[in-house]
Design a protein around this motif. Structure first.
Motif, short mmCIF file in Angstrom:
data_model
loop_
_atom_site.label_atom_id
_atom_site.label_comp_id
_atom_site.label_asym_id
_atom_site.label_seq_id
_atom_site.Cartn_x
_atom_site.Cartn_y
_atom_site.Cartn_z
N LEU A 49 42.18 51.69 109.95
CA LEU A 49 43.37 52.54 109.81
C LEU A 49 43.72 52.72 108.34
O LEU A 49 44.08 53.81 107.91
CB LEU A 49 44.56 51.92 110.53
CG LEU A 49 44.79 52.35 111.98
CD1 LEU A 49 45.90 51.53 112.59
CD2 LEU A 49 45.15 53.81 112.05
N VAL A 53 43.59 56.80 107.63
CA VAL A 53 44.85 57.56 107.56
C VAL A 53 45.02 58.25 106.20
O VAL A 53 45.29 59.45 106.16
CB VAL A 53 46.06 56.67 107.91
CG1 VAL A 53 47.36 57.39 107.66
CG2 VAL A 53 45.99 56.26 109.37
N ILE A 128 43.33 54.63 116.34
CA ILE A 128 42.88 55.16 115.06
C ILE A 128 43.18 56.65 114.96
O ILE A 128 43.81 57.11 114.01
CB ILE A 128 41.36 54.92 114.88
CG1 ILE A 128 41.00 53.46 115.15
CG2 ILE A 128 40.91 55.36 113.51
CD1 ILE A 128 41.59 52.49 114.18
N GLY A 131 46.91 57.19 114.88
CA GLY A 131 47.49 56.97 113.56
C GLY A 131 47.45 58.24 112.73
O GLY A 131 48.46 58.65 112.15
N GLY A 150 49.19 53.58 107.45
CA GLY A 150 47.95 53.10 108.06
C GLY A 150 47.94 51.59 108.17
O GLY A 150 47.70 51.02 109.24
N GLY A 154 48.52 49.33 111.63
CA GLY A 154 47.43 48.42 111.97
C GLY A 154 47.94 47.01 112.19
O GLY A 154 47.56 46.34 113.16
#
Lengths: 253, 215
Positions: A49, A53, A128, A131, A150, A154
């Motif tokens: 992530l 992101v 994922i 996100g 991110g 996570g």
């Protein structure tokens, strides 16, 4: 700085990936039988992530948004490629996961041994892609905030899977009704944990009486949205934060 | 001759009960829980998944002999993403309000584990017609659970079905509300979906003890 702290705690507790929006439930249920494996997968999710992101934030900012192509020249200002975001985001994620796997294998074999087997699983983990899509939907302003988002979502996911794995290790010794064993009881426990996490909703409002009432009303309104209804965050304390920063969570309402 | 042989019929009926993608195979839970506060959203989600899974299964099945196995995940993701973009654009054009409600969860069909799971487990090894039936069967099984959950959550949570009040008016105190009945706000919040699915699993496994698993 303050908006970083706020986003950080908000993504971990209030908008928790698992308990508030149900992302990554498949691997959350499948890989939570043992704490050790859950930790491995959770760490891999934070890692991926944190990489994808911000990458997708750049893509969104300079390629996909309405008028994002203006840096190519004024004649490109009218293009809006946002319908392509799904395919580009998932392609980025699949590529990044593959790349991360190769890099980690090359430079840190020990990390690869603990994370490696989970990486291919992660390309299709909803958390994922979720996100990146939430990052886009909430119009996160800067690259730094995207990275923060991110990492912190996570961590939220990591906490959730760690907690459920620990509970499942213990519940083996309890006498659960036979039809509920395994999946059923896990669902119900997750539901109860979700209700627990809803109480963090008041965290950023300061717990004033007025805001609490407002919260209740928001819940009662027929509101299909999944995000925990937190009323306009913080306003009274930090007037220097401008409206835009605060309002990214209103987009979904 | 019957349209479907017995084996083919099983492809459709199995996922509806004893091999249900949500309650038994544990696939595709993310979206199933998130959008079930309203019946209408659940129905649209079920139809979208049916389209993506049916069409995707056929496409993957047709390409199964030319996809190199090393990059098959990426190929599958691209196929799904393309189909999902079609669904998203159609929803935006014809049901804009609803597409706002579903928001990012339309996009998350891409990573719905049912879809990747069926591609991997079925479409890569079977012909297009059987894959199509398998896709329809599994998305029906998924849709059934979505609709059951959506039905109870909307009925108990807001007293409506498809947005139409069925229990009377909570403000005017007519119908059931005249007797002192109240809407259960608990059913609207996200964690309620988990508990409803948990109860469905409980009921299903009580009826069929063969499905009970180890703790």
């Amino acid at each position: 700085m303050l908006e970083h702290v706020e986003l950080f705690f908000k993504s971990i507790f209030i908008d928790n990936m698992v308990f508030a929006v149900f992302l990554g439930m498949c691997s959350y249920l499948a890989v939570s039988k043992k704490v050790a494996t859950a930790v491995g997968l959770g760490a891999a999710v934070i890692f991926v992530l944190a990489v994808t992101v911000p990458m997708n934030w750049l893509l969104d900012k300079y390629l996909l948004q309405d008028g994002a192509l203006v840096w190519l020249g004024p004649e490109y200002a009218d293009y809006n490629l946002s319908f392509l975001s799904f395919i580009l985001f998932i392609a980025t994620i699949a590529t990044m996961v593959q790349l991360v796997e190769i890099v980690v294998e090359k430079f840190s074999p020990s990390l690869y041994n603990s994370l490696g087997i989970f990486l291919p699983l992660i390309a299709v983990n909803c958390a994922i892609l979720g996100g990146s899509l939430f990052m886009q939907a909430r119009e996160i302003e800067t690259f730094g905030l995207a990275f923060n988002y991110g990492v912190s979502s996570g961590i939220g996911w990591f906490l959730a899977i760690l907690a459920i794995a620990a509970i499942r290790e213990k519940i083996r010794y309890s006498n659960v009704p036979a039809p509920l064993r395994g999946l059923g009881i896990t669902f119900i426990i997750t539901g109860l944990m979700g209700i627990g996490f809803q109480s963090f909703g008041g965290m950023l409002t300061g717990g004033g009486e007025e805001t609490e009432e407002a919260n209740e009303q928001v819940i009662k309104v027929d509101q299909p949205e999944m995000v925990v209804p937190v009323k306009e965050v913080v306003v009274d304390k930090n007037e220097e934060i401008d409206e835009k920063v605060i309002s990214y969570n209103d987009v979904n309402k | 001759m019957a349209l479907l042989s017995k084996k083919d019929t099983n492809l459709i009926t199995d996922p509806l009960a004893d091999n249900n993608p949500i309650t038994i195979q544990v696939l595709g839970i993310c979206s199933a829980l998130a959008i079930t506060a309203e019946l209408k959203a659940s129905l649209v989600m079920a139809i979208s998944v049916m389209f993506v899974l049916g069409a995707g299964n056929v496409v993957i099945s047709l390409m199964r002999n030319i996809i190199p196995s090393k990059i098959r995940i990426i190929v599958q993701l691209i196929v799904v993403a393309t189909l999902v973009i079609i669904v998203d654009q159609v929803l935006k054009a014809f049901a804009y309000e609803l597409s706002k409600t579903l928001a990012v969860f339309v996009g998350l069909i891409i990573t719905n584990c049912i879809i990747m799971g069926r591609f991997e487990a079925f479409a890569l090894a079977n012909g297009p017609w059987r894959s199509f039936l398998d896709g329809i069967g599994n998305s029906l099984g998924y849709g059934v659970i979505l609709i059951i959950v959506g039905f109870f959550r909307e009925l108990l949570g807001s007293g409506t079905l498809f947005g139409i009040p069925v229990l009377g008016d909570p403000i005017e105190k007519t119908g059931l509300y005249a007797t002192g009945y109240e809407n259960n706000g608990f059913m609207i919040i996200p964690p309620a979906a988990l508990i409803v699915v948990g109860i469905i699993i409980w009921v299903q496994r009580s009826r069929n003890p063969a499905l009970v698993e180890e703790n």
